[in-house]
Motif scaffolding. Structure first.
Motif, short mmCIF file in Angstrom:
data_model
loop_
_atom_site.label_atom_id
_atom_site.label_comp_id
_atom_site.label_asym_id
_atom_site.label_seq_id
_atom_site.Cartn_x
_atom_site.Cartn_y
_atom_site.Cartn_z
N LEU A 4 0.84 -1.20 0.00
CA LEU A 4 0.00 0.00 0.00
C LEU A 4 0.88 1.26 0.00
N ALA A 5 1.93 1.24 0.85
CA ALA A 5 2.80 2.42 0.95
C ALA A 5 3.47 2.70 -0.40
N HIS A 6 3.87 1.63 -1.09
CA HIS A 6 4.51 1.78 -2.40
C HIS A 6 3.57 2.50 -3.36
N PHE A 7 2.31 2.04 -3.42
CA PHE A 7 1.38 2.65 -4.39
C PHE A 7 0.99 4.06 -3.96
N GLU A 8 0.87 4.29 -2.65
CA GLU A 8 0.55 5.66 -2.21
C GLU A 8 1.68 6.61 -2.56
N THR A 9 2.93 6.16 -2.38
CA THR A 9 4.09 7.00 -2.73
C THR A 9 4.10 7.28 -4.23
N LEU A 10 3.88 6.21 -5.00
CA LEU A 10 3.88 6.36 -6.46
C LEU A 10 2.78 7.33 -6.90
N ALA A 11 1.59 7.22 -6.26
CA ALA A 11 0.47 8.10 -6.62
C ALA A 11 0.84 9.56 -6.37
N GLY A 12 1.65 9.80 -5.35
CA GLY A 12 2.08 11.17 -5.05
C GLY A 12 3.15 11.65 -6.01
N ARG A 13 3.86 10.70 -6.63
CA ARG A 13 5.00 11.08 -7.47
C ARG A 13 4.63 11.30 -8.94
#
Ligand code: NAD
Length: 496
Positions: A4-13
């Motif tokens: 989840l953290a990976h996709f949330e970070t990617l969504a912000g990037r």
């Protein structure tokens, strides 16, 4: 290992696509207007997307027309068209994670599904039609001494593709790939709830070498941009997936404008029949649960009516409820989640409304029935099963487009097949039996474009897809879809 953290970070990037694609450029709407794109997983604003109107549609159609008439795509050698389409597929594979993330953010679908199904399936579809485009042959007429005749398939021109929100990239490719393979230009309008994967596709198409003007994407409302495409005098065909009411409007718009052709993939209320001699009740229960709960039930072919032989009804229902419990509502960006959010607050309310109606009409609520995960701010409805649903009731007749199953017992095969045909729809159907004669009889008598025996949703891009009755007409998938985007011209040479 993703999380989840990976996709949330990617969504912000990543930058969330928000511009229309017209004549090879990513641009704001001419008026500068935008609309809010809301995240189904938490109800928050994701981004603001170009709100295109008639003027933007005019510009997109003009670009598509110019590209078609100067033959920049149509006359490319078939080896070059194929190379570019394969390049696009490769770029989609390169950016698979980003495309999958955009799709999940927009639609509320689980990231595991967009990663494992929606985007890979769109890539497979693209490659299928890239491979097919040099297999389009014409016909030679009967020989006479003084005449040589032949028939050729010619692209139609400018295709208006109007898309729904439930499988955005997957269904978009069912239209875009064959239309491109046949040499047409396209004006694509994604559903306003799910524009981002189409906009990313537009960017990648340019990077792959699809010439400017060949694939234009206008975002915005159906009642404005969609209507402008449908009424446009310079659009040659509408290819549509969506609801029946909008399908009807498109036929009127076509009649009121230039008699453009119309191909409609509409909704369904598909029957899933479990006969008493079902070869494997456990497998059937797993498929029945998948048939209604996959993609939160937002599936045009959802097996939303389960017809069960009364002799196995009780045993089957227990297995079904156990299988249903495997679908657990969760954050769409959590890789373990297999059941995401409804696409919008409006769709969630529609589904909850159908649940209340079913209760008031006397159906027996056996599982679920409520909004869940409300604290997240997202739009989640839990898997829901009603038993003893009366055949004429709202839940038996109307498409919910959500995770709500109507179970109805039957006593004889005649009754089952009569019930199966007892709606205005005719999209998909499933039949479980060990009796080959009964299987064949059911396949013959069920009025639906798809019949799956001892399985559910068991065909792929190689087989035609589309409806009977009010589920629409015209076919996506297979070589039939390729020819849908062409006209047939007969040429006759007199030999002197
Ligand atoms: P919808 O009909 O409301 O919208 C579909 C598209 O039509 C959207 O892009 C929308 O903007 C556009 N539109 C709306 N009004 C318009 C107008 N007046 N003129 C031109 N365009 C207009 O459908 P939806 O809510 O996006 O999708 C859900 C429906 O789609 C369900 O009924 C479902 O069964 C159906 N569906 C069918 C299939 C299939 O292949 N048969 C597949 C997926 C969804």
């Amino acid at each position: 290992m993703t999380s989840l953290a990976h996709f949330e970070t990617l969504a912000g990037r990543i930058s969330l696509p928000s511009h229309a694609v017209i004549d090879g450029k990513g641009i704001a709407s001419r008026s500068g207007a935008t609309f809010d794109n809301i995240s189904p997983r938490n109800g928050r604003l994701l981004n603001k997307i170009a709100l295109c109107d008639e003027h933007d549609v005019d510009a997109a159609v003009a670009a598509a027309r110019k590209a078609f008439e100067d033959r920049r795509w149509r006359d490319l050698h078939y080896r070059d068209k194929k190379r570019i389409m394969f390049k696009l597929a490769d770029l989609m594979e390169r950016d698979l994670e980003e495309l999958a993330l955009l799709e999940s953010l927009d639609s509320g679908k689980p990231i595991r599904d967009t990663t494992a199904f929606d985007v890979p399936s769109a890539i497979r579809t693209l490659r299928y039609y890239a491979e097919a485009l040099d297999k389009v042959h014409g016909e030679v007429g009967p020989e006479t001494a003084d005449r040589f005749s032949y028939a050729v398939h010619e692209p139609l021109g400018v295709i208006g593709a109007i898309m729904p929100w439930n499988f955005p990239i997957h269904l978009t490719m069912w239209k875009v790939a064959p239309a491109l393979a046949m040499g047409n230009s396209i004006v694509l309008k994604p559903a306003e709830l799910t524009s981002m994967s189409a906009l990313k596709l537009g960017e990648l198409a340019l990077e792959a070498g699809v010439p400017a003007g060949v694939l234009n994407i206008v975002t915005g409302k159906g009642s404005i941009a969609g209507k402008a495409i449908a009424l446009h005098m310079d659009v040659d065909m509408l290819t549509f997936t969506g609801s029946g009411p909008v399908g009807r409007m498109l036929m009127k718009y076509a009649a009121d404008s230039n008699l453009k052709r119309v191909s409609l993939e509409l909704g369904g209320k598909s029957p899933h029949i479990i006969f008493a001699d079902c070869p494997d009740l456990d497998a059937a229960a797993a498929h029945a649960a998948f048939g209604i709960f996959y993609n939160q039930g937002e599936v045009c072919t959802a097996g939303s009516r389960l017809l069960v032989d009364a002799r196995v009804h009780d045993a089957f229902l227990l297995k079904l409820l156990a299988a249903a419990k495997a679908f657990v509502p969760g954050d769409p960006l959590e890789p373990k989640t297999n059941f995401g959010a409804m696409v919008s607050e409006g769709q969630m309310k529609t589904v909850l409304g159908y649940i209340e109606t079913a209760k008031s009409e006397g159906a027996a609520l056996t599982l679920g029935g409520s909004r869940v995960r409300g604290d997240s701010g997202g739009f989640f409805v839990e898997p829901t099963v009603f038993d003893d649903v009366a055949p004429g009731s709202t839940l038996s007749q109307q498409e919910v487009f959500g995770p709500v199953l109507a179970v109805t017992p039957f006593k004889t095969p005649d009754e089952a097949l009569k019930l199966a045909n007892d709606t205005v729809f005719g999209l998909a159907s499933g039949v479980w039996t060990s009796d080959i004669s009964l299987a064949h009889r059911a396949a013959r008598e069920i009025k639906a474009g798809l019949v799956w025996i001892n399985g559910w949703d068991s065909c792929d891009i190689t087989m035609p897809f589309g409806g009977f009755k009010q589920s629409g007409f015209g076919r996506d998938r297979s070589m039939h879809a390729l020819y849908k985007y062409a006209d047939l011209k007969s040429v006759s040479i007199t030999i002197r």
